[in-house]
Design an enzyme around this catalytic site. Structure first.
Site, mmCIF file in Angstrom:
data_model
loop_
_atom_site.group_PDB
_atom_site.id
_atom_site.type_symbol
_atom_site.label_atom_id
_atom_site.label_comp_id
_atom_site.label_asym_id
_atom_site.label_seq_id
_atom_site.Cartn_x
_atom_site.Cartn_y
_atom_site.Cartn_z
ATOM 1 N N GLU A 72 8.369 -4.141 11.289
ATOM 2 C CA GLU A 72 8.855 -2.862 10.796
ATOM 3 C C GLU A 72 9.259 -1.955 11.949
ATOM 4 O OE1 GLU A 72 7.498 0.827 7.829
ATOM 5 O OE2 GLU A 72 6.252 -0.981 8.021
ATOM 6 N N ASP A 112 0.834 -1.193 0.000
ATOM 7 C CA ASP A 112 0.000 0.000 0.000
ATOM 8 C C ASP A 112 0.872 1.248 0.000
ATOM 9 O OD1 ASP A 112 0.918 -0.164 2.605
ATOM 10 O OD2 ASP A 112 -1.058 -0.126 3.538
ATOM 11 N N SER A 113 2.177 1.044 0.083
ATOM 12 C CA SER A 113 3.145 2.134 -0.091
ATOM 13 C C SER A 113 3.076 2.704 -1.503
ATOM 14 C CB SER A 113 4.563 1.647 0.206
ATOM 15 O OG SER A 113 4.851 0.447 -0.500
#
Length: 299
Positions: A217, A80-81
């Site tokens: 992350e 979705d980046s």
């Protein structure tokens, strides 16, 4: 192209080894004959079992997917980046499921060997497991991806269980979760100090529910080690140290297409922005001076 002999954990030199059984042809036939061995989730599992590592990059179009696939990258993430890196949004939140499906289909058309995973975008899974299944089915049927990635901790274990029982492989994403950046107070390292134990609990719950991998992350290396040791599935890091089974980067960061301040965990392997800029300037100069098109470019 699949090598005949390679240290690559996702394409074992001996495909008939007991750890990774040889894959047979589709029993019901296929309109497109297989040209190379597809990376599967069990190949990633074998990499962890054998103490090997694998690489993962984002991809959003057919050409980068093809290039990375041919370069031997085992996993491609339709992240979705794309919201930030393709559509120009400030965050990942605005991207829609319909847009993710378009990017996913482009990547799956370009990748013949890599495992392709797509993000479930913000708003496409939080309401219920039923919503998550419906969104994931669209990504697999229309986007042709092989698995989905979903952000969130142990709270989403029932959703992971529902997805996997529906035949949808799930990669879990814990630590800093960009879709929750407003709740987390911005881009902040997660899992420090006492919070490390909670991150381990999240990972264990998600794996127990059926997640085939856990992406972490922006977490301290010590926390990532604790998670890696606590779960039996591969872990993937982005800003999580070197203990994870796999690593992932956004390709525009990795290749130097994006400039400016980079996250601490980013390593740039090329200067693509400079290369493209120089090419565009040379093209523009040739057009303005009449050097292009020349006789060799003219019918």
């Amino acid at each position: 192209m699949a090598p005949t002999s390679s240290p690559n954990p996702a394409v074992p030199a001996n495909p008939a080894s007991p750890a990774v059984p040889a894959e047979v042809a589709a029993p019901y036939g296929s309109a497109i004959p297989a040209t190379a061995a597809r990376v599967r989730t069990h190949h990633l599992q074998a990499a962890k079992a054998n103490g090997q590592k694998f690489a993962m990059l984002t991809a959003y179009d057919q050409y980068t997917a093809q290039i990375f696939d041919e370069a031997g990258i085992e996993v491609l993430l339709v992240g979705d980046s794309a919201s930030n890196n393709v559509l120009g949004n400030e965050t990942s939140l605005p991207i829609t499921l319909d847009e993710m499906i378009i990017f996913s289909r482009a990547v799956t058309k370009g990748a013949k060997r890599a495992l392709v995973v797509a993000d479930l975008p913000f708003g496409s899974y939080e309401q219920s497991p039923e919503q998550a299944i419906a969104s994931s089915v669209r990504l697999m049927k229309e986007g042709l991806v092989h698995a989905v990635k979903m952000e969130g901790g142990a709270y989403y274990a029932p959703t992971v269980r529902a997805l996997t029982q529906a035949g949808i492989p799930v990669m879990a994403h814990i630590g800093f979760t960009p879709q929750s950046e407003h709740m987390l107070g911005g881009y902040r390292v997660q899992g420090r100090g006492e919070a490390a134990a909670g991150m381990v609990e999240d990972a264990v719950a998600l794996v127990d529910a059926g997640a085939f991998a856990v992406l972490m992350e922006m977490v301290p290396a010590a926390t990532a080690i604790a998670v890696e040791e606590a779960v039996g599935v591969p872990t993937i890091g982005i800003g999580a140290g070197n203990s994870t089974t796999g690593q992932v980067l956004v390709w525009q960061d990795m290749a130097g297409l994006r400039t400016g301040k980079m996250a601490k965990f980013v390593k740039q392997y090329a200067e693509m922005r400079t290369i493209l800029s120089d090419a565009a300037k040379a093209y523009g100069d040739d057009v303005r001076t009449g050097a292009f098109p020349g006789p060799e470019h003219t019918f």
